[in-house]
Design a protein around this motif. Structure first.
Motif, PDB file in Angstrom:
ATOM      1  N   GLY A  49       5.384  -7.025 -19.143  1.00 43.82           N
ATOM      2  CA  GLY A  49       4.450  -6.486 -18.161  1.00 43.82           C
ATOM      3  C   GLY A  49       4.852  -6.684 -16.712  1.00 43.82           C
ATOM      4  N   MET A  50       6.056  -7.162 -16.452  1.00 42.62           N
ATOM      5  CA  MET A  50       6.524  -7.340 -15.081  1.00 42.62           C
ATOM      6  C   MET A  50       6.863  -5.984 -14.464  1.00 42.62           C
ATOM      7  SD  MET A  50      10.090  -9.097 -13.789  1.00 42.62           S
ATOM      8  CE  MET A  50       9.830 -10.613 -14.701  1.00 42.62           C
ATOM      9  N   ILE A  51       6.508  -5.813 -13.190  1.00 42.75           N
ATOM     10  CA  ILE A  51       6.914  -4.603 -12.471  1.00 42.75           C
ATOM     11  C   ILE A  51       8.415  -4.691 -12.201  1.00 42.75           C
ATOM     12  CG2 ILE A  51       6.671  -3.253 -10.351  1.00 42.75           C
ATOM     13  CD1 ILE A  51       3.831  -4.398 -10.080  1.00 42.75           C
ATOM     14  N   VAL A  52       9.174  -3.746 -12.725  1.00 41.45           N
ATOM     15  CA  VAL A  52      10.629  -3.789 -12.542  1.00 41.45           C
ATOM     16  C   VAL A  52      11.138  -2.621 -11.706  1.00 41.45           C
ATOM     17  CG1 VAL A  52      11.053  -5.094 -14.658  1.00 41.45           C
ATOM     18  CG2 VAL A  52      11.030  -2.583 -14.732  1.00 41.45           C
ATOM     19  N   ALA A  53      10.267  -1.665 -11.389  1.00 42.03           N
ATOM     20  CA  ALA A  53      10.654  -0.565 -10.519  1.00 42.03           C
ATOM     21  C   ALA A  53       9.418  -0.003  -9.841  1.00 42.03           C
ATOM     22  CB  ALA A  53      11.370   0.533 -11.307  1.00 42.03           C
ATOM     23  N   ALA A  54       9.567   0.381  -8.576  1.00 35.36           N
ATOM     24  CA  ALA A  54       8.446   0.938  -7.817  1.00 35.36           C
ATOM     25  C   ALA A  54       8.988   1.769  -6.666  1.00 35.36           C
ATOM     26  CB  ALA A  54       7.549  -0.179  -7.278  1.00 35.36           C
ATOM     27  N   SER A  55       8.126   2.618  -6.100  1.00 29.63           N
ATOM     28  CA  SER A  55       8.544   3.460  -4.979  1.00 29.63           C
ATOM     29  C   SER A  55       7.334   3.980  -4.226  1.00 29.63           C
ATOM     30  CB  SER A  55       9.376   4.641  -5.493  1.00 29.63           C
ATOM     31  OG  SER A  55       9.745   5.495  -4.433  1.00 29.63           O
ATOM     32  N   ASP A  56       7.568   4.293  -2.945  1.00 34.06           N
ATOM     33  CA  ASP A  56       6.546   5.039  -2.195  1.00 34.06           C
ATOM     34  C   ASP A  56       6.866   6.528  -2.206  1.00 34.06           C
ATOM     35  OD1 ASP A  56       8.701   5.249  -0.492  1.00 34.06           O
ATOM     36  OD2 ASP A  56       7.636   4.553   1.291  1.00 34.06           O
ATOM     37  N   PHE A  57       7.995   6.890  -2.878  1.00 38.24           N
ATOM     38  CA  PHE A  57       8.452   8.264  -3.054  1.00 38.24           C
ATOM     39  C   PHE A  57       8.709   8.981  -1.726  1.00 38.24           C
ATOM     40  CE2 PHE A  57       6.389   7.103  -6.974  1.00 38.24           C
ATOM     41  CZ  PHE A  57       7.280   7.545  -7.934  1.00 38.24           C
ATOM     42  N   GLN A  58       8.883   8.213  -0.664  1.00 34.02           N
ATOM     43  CA  GLN A  58       9.224   8.784   0.630  1.00 34.02           C
ATOM     44  C   GLN A  58      10.478   8.130   1.199  1.00 34.02           C
ATOM     45  OE1 GLN A  58       5.923   8.922   3.394  1.00 34.02           O
ATOM     46  NE2 GLN A  58       4.466   9.351   1.762  1.00 34.02           N
ATOM     47  N   ARG A  59      10.438   6.798   1.291  1.00 33.08           N
ATOM     48  CA  ARG A  59      11.558   6.102   1.906  1.00 33.08           C
ATOM     49  C   ARG A  59      12.117   4.971   1.054  1.00 33.08           C
ATOM     50  NH1 ARG A  59      11.764   2.338   7.330  1.00 33.08           N
ATOM     51  NH2 ARG A  59      14.037   2.361   7.553  1.00 33.08           N
ATOM     52  N   PHE A  60      11.270   4.277   0.318  1.00 33.76           N
ATOM     53  CA  PHE A  60      11.683   3.053  -0.361  1.00 33.76           C
ATOM     54  C   PHE A  60      11.683   3.201  -1.884  1.00 33.76           C
ATOM     55  CE2 PHE A  60       9.746   1.634   3.666  1.00 33.76           C
ATOM     56  CZ  PHE A  60      10.815   0.915   4.202  1.00 33.76           C
ATOM     57  N   TRP A  61      12.770   2.711  -2.494  1.00 33.79           N
ATOM     58  CA  TRP A  61      12.863   2.595  -3.953  1.00 33.79           C
ATOM     59  C   TRP A  61      13.227   1.141  -4.268  1.00 33.79           C
ATOM     60  CZ3 TRP A  61      12.867   7.212  -1.801  1.00 33.79           C
ATOM     61  CH2 TRP A  61      12.325   8.286  -2.526  1.00 33.79           C
ATOM     62  N   GLU A 120       0.834  -1.194   0.000  1.00 34.03           N
ATOM     63  CA  GLU A 120       0.000   0.000   0.000  1.00 34.03           C
ATOM     64  C   GLU A 120       0.876   1.254   0.000  1.00 34.03           C
ATOM     65  OE1 GLU A 120      -3.556   2.076   2.687  1.00 34.03           O
ATOM     66  OE2 GLU A 120      -2.779   0.062   3.174  1.00 34.03           O
ATOM     67  N   GLY A 121       0.506   2.221  -0.827  1.00 39.19           N
ATOM     68  CA  GLY A 121       1.254   3.466  -0.909  1.00 39.19           C
ATOM     69  C   GLY A 121       2.364   3.467  -1.945  1.00 39.19           C
ATOM     70  N   PHE A 122       2.614   2.323  -2.601  1.00 40.14           N
ATOM     71  CA  PHE A 122       3.647   2.228  -3.631  1.00 40.14           C
ATOM     72  C   PHE A 122       3.029   2.372  -5.021  1.00 40.14           C
ATOM     73  CE2 PHE A 122       6.007   0.673  -0.130  1.00 40.14           C
ATOM     74  CZ  PHE A 122       7.347   0.673  -0.466  1.00 40.14           C
ATOM     75  N   ARG A 123       3.815   2.915  -5.957  1.00 43.50           N
ATOM     76  CA  ARG A 123       3.400   2.983  -7.354  1.00 43.50           C
ATOM     77  C   ARG A 123       4.481   2.366  -8.223  1.00 43.50           C
ATOM     78  NH1 ARG A 123       2.670   8.517  -6.379  1.00 43.50           N
ATOM     79  NH2 ARG A 123       3.988   9.073  -8.166  1.00 43.50           N
ATOM     80  N   ALA A 124       4.060   1.591  -9.218  1.00 38.11           N
ATOM     81  CA  ALA A 124       5.002   1.048 -10.196  1.00 38.11           C
ATOM     82  C   ALA A 124       5.468   2.176 -11.097  1.00 38.11           C
ATOM     83  CB  ALA A 124       4.353  -0.055 -11.014  1.00 38.11           C
ATOM     84  N   THR A 125       6.767   2.236 -11.349  1.00 43.18           N
ATOM     85  CA  THR A 125       7.314   3.301 -12.193  1.00 43.18           C
ATOM     86  C   THR A 125       7.908   2.784 -13.495  1.00 43.18           C
ATOM     87  OG1 THR A 125       9.396   3.181 -10.959  1.00 43.18           O
ATOM     88  CG2 THR A 125       7.776   4.809 -10.234  1.00 43.18           C
ATOM     89  N   ALA A 126       8.160   1.472 -13.593  1.00 47.88           N
ATOM     90  CA  ALA A 126       8.705   0.909 -14.825  1.00 47.88           C
ATOM     91  C   ALA A 126       8.283  -0.552 -14.954  1.00 47.88           C
ATOM     92  CB  ALA A 126      10.224   1.018 -14.852  1.00 47.88           C
ATOM     93  N   TYR A 127       8.132  -0.989 -16.221  1.00 48.01           N
ATOM     94  CA  TYR A 127       7.703  -2.358 -16.517  1.00 48.01           C
ATOM     95  C   TYR A 127       8.626  -2.961 -17.569  1.00 48.01           C
ATOM     96  CZ  TYR A 127       3.225  -1.119 -14.300  1.00 48.01           C
ATOM     97  OH  TYR A 127       2.245  -0.716 -13.422  1.00 48.01           O
ATOM     98  N   SER A 128       8.699  -4.303 -17.570  1.00 48.54           N
ATOM     99  CA  SER A 128       9.420  -5.006 -18.624  1.00 48.54           C
ATOM    100  C   SER A 128       8.498  -5.161 -19.829  1.00 48.54           C
ATOM    101  CB  SER A 128       9.873  -6.383 -18.140  1.00 48.54           C
ATOM    102  OG  SER A 128       8.759  -7.253 -18.035  1.00 48.54           O
ATOM    103  N   LYS A 129       9.042  -5.660 -20.925  1.00 44.51           N
ATOM    104  CA  LYS A 129       8.226  -5.838 -22.137  1.00 44.51           C
ATOM    105  C   LYS A 129       7.132  -6.871 -21.931  1.00 44.51           C
ATOM    106  CE  LYS A 129      11.694  -9.111 -23.907  1.00 44.51           C
ATOM    107  NZ  LYS A 129      12.656  -9.395 -24.992  1.00 44.51           N
TER     108      LYS A 129
END
Length: 504
Positions: free
Chosen positions: A145-157, A134-143
């Motif tokens: 459709g796999m989530i390859v990057a995400a962040s809560d933009f506060q503490r975790f990348w 909860e509170g995380f957003r996916a920021t990048a995907y593989s071809k």
């Protein structure tokens, strides 16, 4: 402020540390069971690893994690562990993605500043994060459709891929962005500082002690010897062991450079018969390495006894440590190195390894700072076990002579054509198979010789060198025309990973 890298067993863990140091930030690798003071930690990076978060003994977050309130970057297993611990969902991927993978950045994220929307990264794990906490957003995907990057933009990348390896095109930029833009750190470390600190440390450790050093003539042992010499001066004796597994004319060249040019106290030990008799009939590469490691130590113990030494200096570097599975309890062993995993359990000498936490490219820079001649500092890597691990299978004098001649022709041709310094490492490997050919209108049945040339920076990853066909043709013709018992030459086009640089 220091950057901590928490080791979950990835073969690339120390590579993260190397890249961070190269970017100018002081980094330190720690194990899960270490007691860590987080008061001066400015960034925390969780490495990748071979485990799955659902395995019964899967490594967890350390006990001190809750005391650290700064920014965290999770890489590969580090991403999966953080997602799992924060109530996300991790699953085995339906389409496992290994190696080079194309990704697309879908959302603005400071970690991707100055990185193209579509780029190539390096994957090495089949588990994937299916549902983000909860509170995380996916920021990048593989071809796929796999989530390859995400962040809560506060503490975790979180990154599914490895930004630390060269195969990830803008990985260094991502790490730089994390450290500078997200964590707000400033570069505060360099190799000049390392030299100063290491010399002072060696002075304290080796005060009034007699020391011998294992000198092979390669860059690692050379830099180690000069570094220790700065600390102990005349109390250092460098020992060069001719174990019969050296390249053509190597013994004479080593003595000329280090005794005459650098002025070090060097003694040469002729142990050819001793080593080759121990290796007779041995075809297992791990046994070869351990036999060579054992014999090296015994020779050095004898020399140390006559000199009155209590300590032995070795040019061990971090890639040796990692591949010998000594860097972390969860690291998967690749192969033993004669000066790490090949050491016997009983030794009468204390080991000194001043370069143990440096990678090959860092060792070269240290060598240049110390004033070691360029032809030594930029000499291509050569394994401690020598040609024993380049003759695949049992070693004998005939095979060694064949390999010496072929390898000498390879190196001379690369130098003549201007390719020697363009490749990171080049060598020949004698295979335990023979091939039918024709010599003088007669049937021949001779050995197959493999040529291995790779491009790398730190030795942890490597790609095969794209040497022009006319140069490869020249190498092949010269070897086939000059070296008896070689009937076929092949070129190795394997990258690391999945292959290693050496064949054994």
């Amino acid at each position: 402020m220091r950057v901590l890298i928490l080791d979950y067993g990835s073969q690339y863990t120390q590579l993260i540390a190397r890249v961070v140091r190269e970017l100018g930030y002081y980094s330190q690798v720690v194990q899960l069971d270490e007691d860590v003071d987080v008061s001066d930690v400015g960034a925390l990076i969780l490495s990748g690893g071979p485990a799955s978060v659902y395995e019964p003994d899967a490594p967890k977050l350390p006990v001190w994690f809750d005391k650290y309130h700064g920014k965290v970057l999770g890489i590969c297993y580090g991403m999966q562990l953080l997602a799992h611990e924060l109530n996300g969902r991790v699953e085995r991927g339906e389409l496992a993605e290994y190696g080079r993978t194309e990704i697309r950045i879908e959302e603005e994220d400071p970690i991707f500043e100055s990185v193209p929307r579509e780029t190539t990264v390096w994957m090495s794990h089949s588990d994937v994060v299916k549902v983000l906490p909860e509170g995380f957003r996916a920021t990048a995907y593989s071809k796929n459709g796999m989530i390859v990057a995400a962040s809560d933009f506060q503490r975790f990348w979180l990154l599914q891929f490895h930004p630390e390896v060269r195969h990830t095109q803008f990985g260094r930029q991502m790490l730089q962005n994390f450290l500078s833009k997200i964590c707000g750190l400033r570069p505060n470390w360099n190799l000049e500082d390392f030299i100063t600190q290491k010399v002072e440390e060696l002075k304290r450790e080796l005060k009034d002690k007699k020391v011998i050093a294992a000198l092979s003539g390669g860059v690692d042992s050379s830099v180690a010897c000069v570094l220790v010499h700065r600390a102990v001066g005349s109390n250092l004796r460098c020992v060069f062991v001719d174990h019969g597994l050296l390249r053509k004319n190597e013994a004479e060249e080593v003595m000329r450079i280090f005794k005459n040019m650098l002025g070090l106290n060097v003694v040469k030990i002729d142990a050819r018969e001793r080593f080759l008799s121990k290796l007779k009939g041995v075809d297992d590469p791990e046994k070869k390495r351990k036999i060579i490691g054992e014999e090296f130590i015994r020779v050095f113990e004898q020399e140390a006894k006559s000199y009155g030494a209590t300590h032995l200096v070795q040019g061990t570097i971090y890639s040796d440590v990692i591949e010998s599975a000594r860097s972390g309890k969860k690291t998967a062993a690749i192969k033993s190195h004669h000066n790490v995993g090949g050491l016997p359990e009983r030794m009468d000498l204390e080991i000194v390894e001043p370069l143990r936490n440096l990678f090959k490219d860092e060792v070269r820079i240290v060598g240049e700072i110390l004033g070691i001649p360029r032809d030594v500092v930029h000499r291509q890597p050569f394994p401690g076990p020598g040609l024993a691990v380049r003759v695949v299978g049992p070693v004998d004098e005939e095979k060694l002579d064949i390999l010496r001649e072929a390898d000498s022709i390879l190196i001379e041709t690369l130098k003549e054509t201007g390719w020697y310094e363009k490749v990171w490492q080049a060598f020949a490997v004698l295979l335990p198979i023979r091939s039918v050919g024709v010599r003088g209108d007669r049937r021949a049945y001779d050995y197959v010789l493999a040529i291995r040339c790779v491009d790398s920076v730190e030795g942890m990853t490597a790609d095969w060198s794209r040497i022009p066909h006319d140069v490869l043709d020249l190498i092949s013709r010269r070897i086939l025309n000059s070296v008896k018992r070689v009937g076929r030459v092949v070129y190795d086009i394997s990258s690391k990973p999945p292959a290693t640089i050496e064949w054994e």
